[in-house]
Design a protein around this motif. Structure first.
Motif, PDB file in Angstrom:
ATOM      1  N   GLU A 183     -34.612  30.036 -50.447  1.00 56.09           N
ATOM      2  CA  GLU A 183     -33.706  30.926 -49.713  1.00 56.09           C
ATOM      3  C   GLU A 183     -33.609  30.434 -48.283  1.00 56.09           C
ATOM      4  O   GLU A 183     -34.628  30.196 -47.632  1.00 56.09           O
ATOM      5  CB  GLU A 183     -34.221  32.365 -49.713  1.00 56.09           C
ATOM      6  N   ASP A 184     -32.391  30.301 -47.805  1.00 54.10           N
ATOM      7  CA  ASP A 184     -32.171  29.882 -46.423  1.00 54.10           C
ATOM      8  C   ASP A 184     -30.786  30.323 -45.991  1.00 54.10           C
ATOM      9  O   ASP A 184     -29.909  30.543 -46.840  1.00 54.10           O
ATOM     10  CB  ASP A 184     -32.303  28.358 -46.287  1.00 54.10           C
ATOM     11  N   PRO A 185     -30.568  30.446 -44.675  1.00 54.82           N
ATOM     12  CA  PRO A 185     -29.231  30.796 -44.195  1.00 54.82           C
ATOM     13  C   PRO A 185     -28.170  29.844 -44.728  1.00 54.82           C
ATOM     14  O   PRO A 185     -28.408  28.648 -44.885  1.00 54.82           O
ATOM     15  CB  PRO A 185     -29.371  30.678 -42.674  1.00 54.82           C
ATOM     16  N   SER A 186     -27.000  30.405 -45.007  1.00 57.42           N
ATOM     17  CA  SER A 186     -25.872  29.643 -45.541  1.00 57.42           C
ATOM     18  C   SER A 186     -25.065  29.022 -44.414  1.00 57.42           C
ATOM     19  O   SER A 186     -24.610  29.724 -43.505  1.00 57.42           O
ATOM     20  CB  SER A 186     -24.976  30.573 -46.358  1.00 57.42           C
ATOM     21  N   ILE A 223     -29.912  21.559 -58.875  1.00 55.89           N
ATOM     22  CA  ILE A 223     -29.568  22.974 -58.749  1.00 55.89           C
ATOM     23  C   ILE A 223     -29.017  23.481 -60.072  1.00 55.89           C
ATOM     24  O   ILE A 223     -28.150  22.851 -60.667  1.00 55.89           O
ATOM     25  CB  ILE A 223     -28.517  23.163 -57.638  1.00 55.89           C
ATOM     26  N   PHE A 224     -29.525  24.649 -60.517  1.00 62.32           N
ATOM     27  CA  PHE A 224     -28.965  25.208 -61.753  1.00 62.32           C
ATOM     28  C   PHE A 224     -28.378  26.609 -61.572  1.00 62.32           C
ATOM     29  O   PHE A 224     -27.687  27.117 -62.442  1.00 62.32           O
ATOM     30  CB  PHE A 224     -29.968  25.175 -62.914  1.00 62.32           C
ATOM     31  N   ASN A 225     -28.641  27.229 -60.432  1.00 60.32           N
ATOM     32  CA  ASN A 225     -28.014  28.531 -60.179  1.00 60.32           C
ATOM     33  C   ASN A 225     -28.050  28.844 -58.688  1.00 60.32           C
ATOM     34  O   ASN A 225     -28.904  28.312 -57.958  1.00 60.32           O
ATOM     35  CB  ASN A 225     -28.719  29.650 -60.958  1.00 60.32           C
ATOM     36  N   ILE A 226     -27.124  29.704 -58.254  1.00 53.76           N
ATOM     37  CA  ILE A 226     -27.023  30.100 -56.848  1.00 53.76           C
ATOM     38  C   ILE A 226     -26.666  31.572 -56.787  1.00 53.76           C
ATOM     39  O   ILE A 226     -25.818  32.049 -57.543  1.00 53.76           O
ATOM     40  CB  ILE A 226     -25.934  29.290 -56.102  1.00 53.76           C
ATOM     41  N   GLU A 227     -27.328  32.300 -55.883  1.00 56.56           N
ATOM     42  CA  GLU A 227     -26.966  33.688 -55.606  1.00 56.56           C
ATOM     43  C   GLU A 227     -26.685  33.824 -54.110  1.00 56.56           C
ATOM     44  O   GLU A 227     -27.400  33.263 -53.289  1.00 56.56           O
ATOM     45  CB  GLU A 227     -28.114  34.632 -55.996  1.00 56.56           C
ATOM     46  N   GLU A 228     -25.650  34.578 -53.789  1.00 55.99           N
ATOM     47  CA  GLU A 228     -25.338  34.847 -52.387  1.00 55.99           C
ATOM     48  C   GLU A 228     -26.057  36.110 -51.946  1.00 55.99           C
ATOM     49  O   GLU A 228     -26.081  37.106 -52.667  1.00 55.99           O
ATOM     50  CB  GLU A 228     -23.830  35.014 -52.206  1.00 55.99           C
ATOM     51  N   LEU A 229     -26.643  36.084 -50.742  1.00 57.54           N
ATOM     52  CA  LEU A 229     -27.401  37.211 -50.202  1.00 57.54           C
ATOM     53  C   LEU A 229     -26.820  37.641 -48.863  1.00 57.54           C
ATOM     54  O   LEU A 229     -26.206  36.835 -48.150  1.00 57.54           O
ATOM     55  CB  LEU A 229     -28.866  36.819 -50.004  1.00 57.54           C
ATOM     56  N   ASN A 230     -27.066  38.894 -48.504  1.00 58.15           N
ATOM     57  CA  ASN A 230     -26.626  39.393 -47.193  1.00 58.15           C
ATOM     58  C   ASN A 230     -27.663  39.162 -46.108  1.00 58.15           C
ATOM     59  O   ASN A 230     -27.368  39.324 -44.922  1.00 58.15           O
ATOM     60  CB  ASN A 230     -26.312  40.895 -47.287  1.00 58.15           C
ATOM     61  N   ARG A 237     -29.595  31.950 -52.210  1.00 56.79           N
ATOM     62  CA  ARG A 237     -30.809  31.788 -53.011  1.00 56.79           C
ATOM     63  C   ARG A 237     -30.473  30.727 -54.055  1.00 56.79           C
ATOM     64  O   ARG A 237     -29.625  30.949 -54.922  1.00 56.79           O
ATOM     65  CB  ARG A 237     -31.205  33.104 -53.672  1.00 56.79           C
ATOM     66  N   VAL A 238     -31.126  29.577 -53.939  1.00 56.30           N
ATOM     67  CA  VAL A 238     -30.776  28.417 -54.760  1.00 56.30           C
ATOM     68  C   VAL A 238     -31.919  28.130 -55.726  1.00 56.30           C
ATOM     69  O   VAL A 238     -33.077  27.994 -55.316  1.00 56.30           O
ATOM     70  CB  VAL A 238     -30.498  27.186 -53.873  1.00 56.30           C
ATOM     71  N   ASN A 253     -21.816  29.063 -61.381  1.00 60.10           N
ATOM     72  CA  ASN A 253     -21.928  29.386 -59.953  1.00 60.10           C
ATOM     73  C   ASN A 253     -22.040  28.138 -59.086  1.00 60.10           C
ATOM     74  O   ASN A 253     -21.546  28.105 -57.951  1.00 60.10           O
ATOM     75  CB  ASN A 253     -23.170  30.251 -59.692  1.00 60.10           C
ATOM     76  N   VAL A 254     -22.707  27.124 -59.616  1.00 59.93           N
ATOM     77  CA  VAL A 254     -22.926  25.894 -58.839  1.00 59.93           C
ATOM     78  C   VAL A 254     -21.591  25.219 -58.557  1.00 59.93           C
ATOM     79  O   VAL A 254     -21.277  24.880 -57.405  1.00 59.93           O
ATOM     80  CB  VAL A 254     -23.880  24.937 -59.581  1.00 59.93           C
ATOM     81  N   LYS A 255     -20.798  25.037 -59.590  1.00 54.91           N
ATOM     82  CA  LYS A 255     -19.481  24.411 -59.436  1.00 54.91           C
ATOM     83  C   LYS A 255     -18.586  25.243 -58.515  1.00 54.91           C
ATOM     84  O   LYS A 255     -17.856  24.714 -57.676  1.00 54.91           O
ATOM     85  CB  LYS A 255     -18.819  24.248 -60.806  1.00 54.91           C
TER      86      LYS A 255
END
Length: 393
Positions: A183-186, A223-230, A237-238, A253-255
């Motif tokens: 997890e890191d800032p986007s 990378i196999f999945n990504i979630e966006e966080l606030n 979250r990668v 989600n990755v594509k």
């Protein structure tokens, strides 16, 4: 690898170096310049600050100080247990144990180079290595504890200068069907919100998905999945796995994320030139707001003496002539002064009745702050923010 500078934010102090005096001698400053890497499309500080100057026994940040973050980590722990059912977990950058403590029923190991924080988790009976994450440390941990089903790291990998070694060490410590969660800032959100305060000494990098894919190719991870966080104004979250791991399929989600970044121009240097131009305009606008308020003899305080706020204060030259003091919930900051700008910090006890405006140093917790400060808002108190543009709320 060729780097091109695109933004000069001037001279800055160590963001976690909260001062015991308003008139320090020999305060350390460095030049905060941002660079674009032509090959990987990575965005970084042009020159890194020595890690021991930032991460030491005086480290002030406590991840558990925020109710928002406590809930976020508790929710994530439940999700990981339910979805992956790990038998072992390693956290890189375990801070005060706000996340890793939720795994007391399995083997849970922390890595935290700040000894004052590592001591906190050790008292919780969590085996914690007060070392910097390296390939040698991964080998040492493997030998003693075996490899891990889950490795987790929040807001830490972007602090580590040697990325190739970092990801190879993670791959080395994962079980064959293990996963790494970062997890890191986007970077995309930082550009969209013009949140230039994501850049400071600790944030050697702010990651895009594009750059993460490019820099992990050598490590054997993908990378196999990504979630966006606030959280933190917009984070990713990668999820990574070993390339040989067939258990997890690569999500659409990755594509989608890569496509979104491409459309925005994450890979183009021109995007960062425009960002730099807009940051300088933002600085001018914010200074004008502070000057206008002070001409009216109104009182301004700062709300949340965050690391991000240090970038804004020092770049815009906002000091105690504009802000009387900061309030902050972190006990180790109370009675100190902000680095570089030398503004007093008081323990949070609400906003006093003589305050007219509060600058949101912790703008990414705005919703939480608004709930707490209903009385201040009801009596006509106003907040100042610089994200996504300087204004009075």
């Amino acid at each position: 690898m060729k780097k091109i500078n695109f933004l000069n934010l001037g001279k800055h102090p160590i963001t976690n170096n909260f001062l015991s005096t308003a008139n320090p001698k020999n305060e350390f400053f460095y030049n905060l310049k941002l660079s674009y890497h032509t090959e990987t499309k990575l965005i970084s500080l042009n020159n890194f600050v020595p890690p021991k100057k930032m991460f030491n026994n005086r480290y002030a940040h406590r991840a558990s100080a925020s109710m928002t973050m406590r809930k976020a980590y508790a929710d994530l722990a439940k999700k990981i247990k339910k979805k992956f059912n790990p038998r072992s977990i390693l956290e890189i950058g375990s801070n005060d144990g706000v996340f890793i403590k939720h795994f007391s029923d399995i083997q849970n190991i922390g890595v935290e180079p700040c000894k004052n924080l590592a001591d906190l988790t050790t008292k919780m009976k969590i085996k914690t290595y007060d070392k910097f994450w390296t390939f040698l440390l991964s080998k040492k941990i493997n030998k003693k504890h075996g490899k891990f089903d889950v490795i987790y790291s929040a807001n830490t990998i972007s602090h580590i200068h040697k990325l190739d070694e970092t990801f190879k060490a993670i791959e080395n410590s994962l079980n064959e069907e293990g996963i790494f969660i970062l997890e890191d800032p986007s970077l995309l959100k930082s550009l969209q919100k013009l949140s230039y305060d994501q850049f400071y000494d600790e944030h050697a990098y702010v990651f895009s998905i594009t750059a993460l894919r490019n820099i992990t190719k050598k490590s054997g991870l993908e990378i196999f999945n990504i979630e966006e966080l606030n959280t933190h104004g917009g984070s990713n979250r990668v999820y990574f796995k070993k390339k040989t791991n067939k258990k997890f399929k690569i999500s659409n989600n990755v594509k989608r994320h890569l496509s979104t970044e491409k459309k925005y121009g994450i890979h183009k240097f021109r995007t960062y030139q425009i960002f730099a131009k807009n940051v300088n305009k933002s600085k001018e606008s914010l200074i004008k707001i502070f000057q206008s308020i002070k001409k009216k003899k109104k009182k301004i305080i700062g709300y949340g003496a965050t690391y991000k706020s240090s970038t804004v204060l020092n770049f815009c030259k906002i000091n105690k002539n504009y802000i009387n003091y900061f309030v902050d919930t972190t006990p180790t900051k109370s009675g100190k002064f902000t680095p570089g700008s030398h503004i007093p910090i008081k323990a949070y006890k609400g906003i006093s009745d003589d305050v007219d405006y509060a600058f949101l140093g912790a703008w990414n917790f705005k919703d939480e702050i608004y709930k707490k400060e209903k009385k201040f808002i009801k009596r006509g108190g106003k907040f100042i923010t610089h994200v996504p543009y300087p204004r009075i709320l």
